[in-house]
Design a protein around this motif. Sequence first.
Motif, PDB file in Angstrom:
ATOM      1  N   THR A 133       0.836  -1.206   0.000  1.00  0.00           N
ATOM      2  CA  THR A 133       0.000   0.000   0.000  1.00  0.00           C
ATOM      3  C   THR A 133       0.868   1.253   0.000  1.00  0.00           C
ATOM      4  OG1 THR A 133      -1.833  -1.081   1.147  1.00  0.00           O
ATOM      5  CG2 THR A 133      -1.688   1.307   1.347  1.00  0.00           C
ATOM      6  N   ARG A 172      -7.477  -0.838  -2.804  1.00  0.00           N
ATOM      7  CA  ARG A 172      -6.492  -1.866  -3.134  1.00  0.00           C
ATOM      8  C   ARG A 172      -7.072  -3.265  -2.977  1.00  0.00           C
ATOM      9  NH1 ARG A 172      -2.752  -3.603  -0.896  1.00  0.00           N
ATOM     10  NH2 ARG A 172      -1.444  -4.232  -2.627  1.00  0.00           N
ATOM     11  N   ASP A 179       4.034   5.719  -5.554  1.00  0.00           N
ATOM     12  CA  ASP A 179       3.995   5.670  -7.017  1.00  0.00           C
ATOM     13  C   ASP A 179       2.873   6.524  -7.606  1.00  0.00           C
ATOM     14  OD1 ASP A 179       6.138   3.965  -6.940  1.00  0.00           O
ATOM     15  OD2 ASP A 179       5.004   2.148  -7.439  1.00  0.00           O
ATOM     16  N   SER A 180       1.837   6.786  -6.815  1.00  0.00           N
ATOM     17  CA  SER A 180       0.708   7.585  -7.315  1.00  0.00           C
ATOM     18  C   SER A 180       1.086   9.040  -7.562  1.00  0.00           C
ATOM     19  CB  SER A 180      -0.455   7.531  -6.320  1.00  0.00           C
ATOM     20  OG  SER A 180      -0.181   8.343  -5.164  1.00  0.00           O
ATOM     21  N   LYS A 226       3.862   1.531  -1.158  1.00  0.00           N
ATOM     22  CA  LYS A 226       4.451   1.624  -2.493  1.00  0.00           C
ATOM     23  C   LYS A 226       3.452   2.238  -3.472  1.00  0.00           C
ATOM     24  CE  LYS A 226       7.115   0.334  -6.067  1.00  0.00           C
ATOM     25  NZ  LYS A 226       8.285   1.142  -6.501  1.00  0.00           N
ATOM     26  N   ASP A 227       2.199   1.821  -3.419  1.00  0.00           N
ATOM     27  CA  ASP A 227       1.184   2.366  -4.328  1.00  0.00           C
ATOM     28  C   ASP A 227       0.998   3.861  -4.107  1.00  0.00           C
ATOM     29  OD1 ASP A 227       0.810  -0.113  -5.441  1.00  0.00           O
ATOM     30  OD2 ASP A 227      -1.079  -0.536  -4.409  1.00  0.00           O
TER      31      ASP A 227
END
Length: 376
Positions: free
Chosen positions: A134, A289, A140-141, A136-137
């Motif tokens: 989570t 997610r 990256d967003s 990481k997401d």
Amino acid sequence: MLRIGIIGTGGIADAHIRGYLAFPEDCEIVALADVIPAKAAQKAEAFALDAVQAFDDPLTMIAAGGLDIVSIATPPSTHAPLAIAALDAGIHVLVEKPMAPSLEECDAMLAAQERSGRMLSVVAQNRFRDDLATLKDIVDSGLLGSISHVRVDSAWWRGLPYYDLWWRGTWEKEGGGCTLNHAIHHIDLLLWLLGSPSEITAMLANAQHDNAEVEDLSVAILRYERGLAQLTSSVVHHGEEQAIVIQGANARVSQPFSVSAERSAPSGFPAEGGDPELVERITALVEDRVPLAHLGHEGQIGDLLAAVRDGREPSSTGQDGRNAVEVVTAIYKAGFEREFVALPIPASDPYYRAGQLVANAPHFFEKTATVMEAAS
């Protein structure tokens, strides 16, 4: 059906065995090896692996053939020779962290992977955790904006008997202390989240373990473009409260999960109420997610099995493992030499070579006891 061999049958081997057993339609454990006589056979019996062949010599197991993947779960100083032997025999390799004690050994492993055409994956099981995936997401967003500061607390606690095990607590056999063997997980996560830093400095200490040569505490500062990261590596922290806190231009997010976002008032001070819209967007990303189907070692093993089947790279590659060892090497060099260390570390640097770290490392204390098996 992929045929699996596991080298090293200590405690961490259990995670590998359970990981492979979670995919009975894709693989079968057919061999175990350990240099301690009868230990592999005892592990096979403990898991009711009746059809498994047990070896007291890992190289004999490799030479016997019939394996598609080998897991290496042995002390760090043995990783390179065992991985190279398996790769040169045409076997895919999953090797426990740390990949190897030196960059020279890491590169020898990568060279063996290249000439063999097989896969080399380094254990990074924390990538296969929902909370960290989570994080990481979110990074990256781009919602956080440019990264200002990251605080990583790799906080563990170990008592004195921990370093009595024969290979622990020495620079030669363990390769280092908590920075290499505990914080390697968090270092991998930091690199996974942000990529490699450009410069590192650090201080090392042995604060509580006077039966070990190696450090039990280090604090490092890593430079990232305009921002900084600070990494605490420890086996002296009661409570083992581990955390990753990422401060971006727009918001802060952390693991354990928390999010906050400020807005500027005309004065430059924080505006009352912050930025609830951005907090809501980040929270929605988290809530949307899809949870991972398999976690930890099981998740990584499932990924490797799929990579072999699909002919793609595994999620954690040999290069990823090398990158983490490079950061550890820079921390040790910075701490030993009391200097700033630029990355990447070239092959001409003495600390690149196998044995150099052992030759230069301070002995905080001397190892005072040696046991072949850790107490339960």
